[in-house]
Design an enzyme around this catalytic site. Structure first.
Site, PDB file in Angstrom:
ATOM      1  N   GLY A  80       0.979  -1.058   0.285  1.00  0.00           N
ATOM      2  CA  GLY A  80       0.065   0.107  -0.109  1.00  0.00           C
ATOM      3  C   GLY A  80       0.924   1.383  -0.241  1.00  0.00           C
ATOM      4  NE  ARG A 144      -2.651  -4.232  -1.169  1.00  0.00           N
ATOM      5  CZ  ARG A 144      -1.666  -3.441  -0.050  1.00  0.00           C
ATOM      6  NH1 ARG A 144      -0.858  -4.244   0.239  1.00  0.00           N
ATOM      7  NH2 ARG A 144      -2.088  -1.953   0.318  1.00  0.00           N
ATOM      8  CG  ASP A 174       4.552  -6.692   8.733  1.00  0.00           C
ATOM      9  OD1 ASP A 174       3.984  -7.746   8.772  1.00  0.00           O
ATOM     10  OD2 ASP A 174       4.420  -5.501   8.234  1.00  0.00           O
ATOM     11  CG  ASP A 175       3.896  -9.199   5.201  1.00  0.00           C
ATOM     12  OD1 ASP A 175       3.995 -10.335   5.827  1.00  0.00           O
ATOM     13  OD2 ASP A 175       1.403  -9.230   4.828  1.00  0.00           O
ATOM     14  CE  LYS A 201       4.936   0.479   2.123  1.00  0.00           C
ATOM     15  NZ  LYS A 201       3.827  -0.449   1.752  1.00  0.00           N
ATOM     16  CB  THR A 202       3.822   0.344   6.867  1.00  0.00           C
ATOM     17  OG1 THR A 202       2.668   0.318   7.099  1.00  0.00           O
ATOM     18  CG2 THR A 202       4.810   0.375   8.506  1.00  0.00           C
ATOM     19  CG  ASP A 204      -1.347   0.015   9.263  1.00  0.00           C
ATOM     20  OD1 ASP A 204      -2.065   1.405   8.947  1.00  0.00           O
ATOM     21  OD2 ASP A 204      -1.325  -1.382   8.987  1.00  0.00           O
ATOM     22  CE  LYS A 241     -27.652  18.884  14.875  1.00  0.00           C
ATOM     23  NZ  LYS A 241     -28.579  19.367  13.851  1.00  0.00           N
ATOM     24  CE1 TYR A 242     -26.487  14.470  14.231  1.00  0.00           C
ATOM     25  CE2 TYR A 242     -25.226  16.488  13.445  1.00  0.00           C
ATOM     26  CZ  TYR A 242     -26.772  16.018  13.577  1.00  0.00           C
ATOM     27  OH  TYR A 242     -27.721  16.136  12.722  1.00  0.00           O
ATOM     28  NE  ARG A 251      -7.544  -7.285   8.774  1.00  0.00           N
ATOM     29  CZ  ARG A 251      -7.775  -8.013   8.316  1.00  0.00           C
ATOM     30  NH1 ARG A 251      -7.985  -7.909   6.760  1.00  0.00           N
ATOM     31  NH2 ARG A 251      -8.275  -9.713   8.757  1.00  0.00           N
ATOM     32  CE1 TYR A 420      -7.100   2.896  -0.396  1.00  0.00           C
ATOM     33  CE2 TYR A 420      -9.904   2.772   0.536  1.00  0.00           C
ATOM     34  CZ  TYR A 420      -8.718   1.630   0.272  1.00  0.00           C
ATOM     35  OH  TYR A 420      -8.425   0.293  -0.268  1.00  0.00           O
ATOM     36  CD  GLU A 421     -10.560   9.466   3.755  1.00  0.00           C
ATOM     37  OE1 GLU A 421     -11.601   9.516   3.750  1.00  0.00           O
ATOM     38  OE2 GLU A 421      -9.464   8.526   3.888  1.00  0.00           O
ATOM     39  NE  ARG A 423      -3.473   3.750   1.042  1.00  0.00           N
ATOM     40  CZ  ARG A 423      -3.507   1.919   0.728  1.00  0.00           C
ATOM     41  NH1 ARG A 423      -3.572   1.772   0.842  1.00  0.00           N
ATOM     42  NH2 ARG A 423      -4.850   2.055  -1.225  1.00  0.00           N
TER      43      ARG A 423
END
Length: 546
Positions: A80, A144, A174-175, A201-202, A204, A241-242, A251, A420-421, A423
């Site tokens: 990604g 990928r 890592d992968d 790179k990531t 996450d 109100k929200y 993940r 995605y905003e 990345r």
């Protein structure tokens, strides 16, 4: 030529900062440390990587007089996207040119698959200059494809030799770097003469250790998400109100959620690792958020912000059991999901082996989530957990809880997913500098003849001139894990440490932040201005190195 914005034009002129050791180019002296081992499972890792296991960590010192021969290098973007990837490539490009002006850089197109299929382009100065300090991976694209088979390795070697490529840089997580380590081992065993270097790179943030203080892109992505969360917090204070339930990427680890919670002081920040460690239930999480909503309502504040990591559902023990049971019973009877009604008949599931406890959890969830659990399967028949809209699940369950237990209190929810905003955003100054330094470090490692190394730049809380560049053997990060029914060597993921300074900072403040609206509004990423505004690293990194 495509039109570019005023900001793009200004960023094109930005010259990323480098560690002082590179003041005279990427030709450096190598300082080797002691031999390394592995993160765990030492004997197994050594047996799997006899050619590259045990290599030392390396640091650099400047050498003004060193000269090298020209070398052709190829680069791969894997997995990604993450902000700053183009600057890693720029650092490699400038670094190998500083070693020898006749060096060339190639890019394999579309990720690792391009190296197998021999799809490539030469990256010259005109192409490189068009992508400096920009977000995205569009210069050569990403993919990928996993490099795991001998036939793939042989084809990569053949393709590289045809272009006289002496080194391959894999920019990935890592992968991807696990695959790079396996490829490096094979290249060395075959005496191919091809070096393999990695770059961390990531977004996450789960590829890190004492030598990799941060994966690139994490800083920018968190700043993008925190800006959006801050904007929503301001809106919540205005509308009053929200309750906003905001899911962010992550993940396997909750580093992004934790960093965004610290940056914005959200009322609730869930951390998956804590959920698992404390064996929290879905109902318990819902009741806890509802309790905070009740306490805030008593102060007249019928609004709030909840930050949720993408993978939290997989860390709830009872959800793990439910998903495992559903995977098992549906795998044994593939037609079962087709026969279930929209709301998914729990009696029918129990008749096929669903336990009473899992049935209770299943029934506690909204019908649309129940439907996702039994209808939405991957090619192996498993629940596609990543597609479960966790923010909607938790938001709707809190709303149901409030209706059942606190009907007199006004409660309305909104939900958002920020993924995605972040990345492909234009990299922050920190990531622009860090990525360029990683690329330059990769070039220096190649110039020194190193292989199976991950580029490392440390001391990141300090100004870039004081950063410390070097390399860490990929095998030193490995352990053995069970993947798809088989033991596999993989780089160990770095999860949020519950005894670490960033999580402790959250714990020390979250009761106060839950009750009061102490929001911080980070605003958009700043590229020009005072250092304290433009060049600051993440709160996570600052706390870890305090």
């Amino acid at each position: 030529m495509s039109a570019i914005s005023a900001l793009q034009a200004a960023r094109a002129a930005y010259q990323p900062k480098l560690p002082t050791v590179f003041a005279n180019g990427a030709a450096v002296n190598i300082i080797e440390g002691d031999a390394t081992t592995a993160a765990a499972d030492l004997d197994q890792i050594q047996a799997l990587f006899p050619e590259t296991y045990g290599a030392p960590k390396v640091n650099f010192e400047a050498n003004m007089n060193k000269t090298t021969t020209a070398i052709n290098v190829a680069v791969i973007l894997s997995g990604g996207q993450a902000p700053g990837g183009h600057n890693v490539i720029a650092g490699i490009f400038d670094g190998i040119i500083s070693l020898n002006a006749d060096s060339k850089l190639y890019g394999f197109l579309g990720g690792p698959g391009g190296a197998v299929d021999n799809k490539y382009m030469e990256i010259d100065s005109a192409i490189m200059d068009a992508y400096r300090n920009t977000g995205g991976f569009d210069i050569i694209g990403s993919g990928r494809t996993k490099l795991e088979e001998t036939a793939q390795f042989d084809q990569v070697i053949t393709n590289c030799k045809a272009l006289n490529i002496g080194a391959l840089v894999i920019i990935g997580g890592d992968d991807s770097n696990t695959n790079g380590c396996v490829l490096a081992e094979y290249c060395k065993a075959q005496n191919s003469g091809i070096l393999v270097i990695g770059a961390p790179k990531t977004i996450d943030g789960d590829l890190k250790n004492e030598d990799i203080e941060a994966s690139f892109g994490f800083d920018t992505a968190c700043k993008v998400y925190s800006e959006l969360i801050g904007n929503i917090s301001r809106d919540a204070c205005s509308a009053r109100k929200y309750w906003h339930f905001i899911k962010v990427m992550g993940r396997s680890a909750s580093h992004i959620a934790l960093e965004c919670g610290l940056q914005t002081r959200a009322n609730v920040t869930l951390v998956s690792e804590e959920v698992e460690a404390k064996a929290m239930t879905l109902g318990g999480i819902v009741a806890d958020i509802a309790d905070k909503a009740v306490k805030r309502a008593a102060k007249g504040e019928h609004f709030g912000i909840v930050v949720i990591p993408e993978g939290v559902i997989e860390f709830i023990p009872q959800m793990k059991v439910l998903i495992a049971e559903l995977n098992d019973l549906l795998a044994h009877d593939a037609s079962l999901s087709d026969s279930l009604p929209i709301a998914a008949d729990v009696d029918q599931l129990q008749s096929h082996g669903l336990s009473a406890e899992s049935a209770s959890v299943y029934l506690s969830m909204p019908a649309n989530i129940r439907q996702q659990l039994v209808m939405d399967r991957d090619p192996h028949g498993n629940v596609q957990v990543s597609r479960i809209e966790t923010e909607k699940l938790i938001a709707s369950m809190v709303e149901m809880y409030m209706e059942e237990n606190h009907a007199d209190i006004h409660f309305s929810e909104q939900h958002h997913f920020f993924g995605y905003e972040g990345r492909c955003a234009a990299p922050s100054n920190f990531d622009a500098d860090y990525c360029y330094s990683l690329g330059y470090t990769a070039a220096a490692l190649i110039g020194a003849g190193k292989t199976a190394c991950l580029a490392s730049v440390k001391n990141l809380k300090s100004p870039a001139s004081e950063w410390v560049a070097g390399g860490i053997p990929l095998t030193s990060m490995m352990n053995v894990e069970r993947r798809h029914g088989a033991d596999k060597p993989v780089i160990k993921k770095a999860l949020v440490e519950l005894d670490g300074a960033p999580f402790k900072e959250l714990v020390a403040n979250r009761d106060e932040w839950a009750l009061h609206s102490n929001y911080v509004f980070p605003g958009p990423i700043q590229y020009f201005g005072p250092t304290e505004v433009c060049d600051q690293p993440t709160i996570t990194l600052t706390l870890e190195q305090r």
